[in-house]
Design an enzyme around this catalytic site. Structure first.
Site, PDB file in Angstrom:
ATOM      1  CB  THR A   7      -1.102   0.073   0.717  1.00  0.00           C
ATOM      2  OG1 THR A   7      -1.334   0.744   1.250  1.00  0.00           O
ATOM      3  CG2 THR A   7      -0.082   0.012   2.511  1.00  0.00           C
ATOM      4  CG  LEU A  31      -8.110  -3.335   7.141  1.00  0.00           C
ATOM      5  CD1 LEU A  31      -7.744  -4.189   7.933  1.00  0.00           C
ATOM      6  CD2 LEU A  31     -10.052  -2.341   7.848  1.00  0.00           C
ATOM      7  CG  LEU A  81      -7.481   2.884  10.958  1.00  0.00           C
ATOM      8  CD1 LEU A  81      -7.666   3.733  10.385  1.00  0.00           C
ATOM      9  CD2 LEU A  81      -8.916   2.454  11.731  1.00  0.00           C
ATOM     10  CB  CYS A 140      -4.382  -4.400  -0.601  1.00  0.00           C
ATOM     11  SG  CYS A 140      -4.728  -2.572   0.782  1.00  0.00           S
TER      12      CYS A 140
END
Length: 212
Positions: free
Chosen positions: A74, A137, A150, A167
């Site tokens: 991410t 998250l 998160l 992700c």
């Protein structure tokens, strides 16, 4: 009910904050107060433990950090609210599913306050508005104590997401509160998100501190 300490760290270096979370978790004991850390980071890609077959970013001007949270790759950058959860799950009688749901629900509730419908997905953790991801998250557990947490996209440059499969999902589009017409700056966004999260987790006395 147990107490909670909230630390507003401001803009922090990702690796320094990550190592601070590791140290806090390693040193805590049965009496250590749970903490939530509110922060944002300079531009960084983070690659989680599920990194097999993850394609590296297609740009090389942003550092890549290999980290010990779950999940894949991410992006973090200025204009993104981050809350790290340093919680003794066993003492709080929380399951992983419950703490994940609390994180997702806090972001969903914040968006609902502005009449934006969002959802969580069992097959792809995070929070989505339509097909676009707005919140991510990832957690790590050590001795039943959590760290990491998160991130919610608020008012940031989203272009670095285009250089990765967010992700691990190829072609996954992302969005942020600003692009949804929500006039919300970082400070109130962080405060609102913390309120929803602490209410869901049901703590007693909550104290606030600035800095590490």
């Amino acid at each position: 009910m147990q107490d909670l300490k909230i630390r507003n760290l401001g803009l922090t270096d990702y690796q320094q904050t990550w190592h601070a979370m590791q140290a806090f978790t390693a040193q805590r004991n049965a009496e250590t107060t749970d903490e939530l850390w509110l922060t944002e980071h300079d531009a960084v890609y983070t690659l989680g433990l599920n990194r097999k077959e993850v394609k590296p970013p297609t740009r090389d001007d942003i550092p890549v950090v290999l980290v010990d949270r779950g999940g894949k790759i991410t992006y973090h950058g200025k204009g993104q609210v981050i809350i790290y959860l340093l919680i003794d799950l066993k003492r709080k009688n929380l399951s992983i599913r419950q703490i994940v749901s609390a994180m997702e629900n806090s972001m969903i509730s914040l968006l609902a306050e502005y009449q934006i419908q969002a959802e969580a997905r069992v097959t792809a953790p995070g929070v989505y508005v339509g097909e676009k991801k707005i919140g991510a998250l990832g957690l790590r557990l050590k001795n039943q104590c959590s760290y990491h947490g998160l991130s919610l996209n608020v008012d940031m440059d989203l272009s670095p997401f285009a250089a990765i499969d967010p992700c691990g999902y190829q072609g996954q589009e992302v969005t942020q509160t600003r692009d949804l017409g929500i006039a919300l700056s970082m400070e109130p966004a962080g405060k609102k998100l913390l309120t929803y999260l602490t209410n869901d987790l049901q703590y007693g006395k909550v104290t606030h501190e600035s800095g590490a």
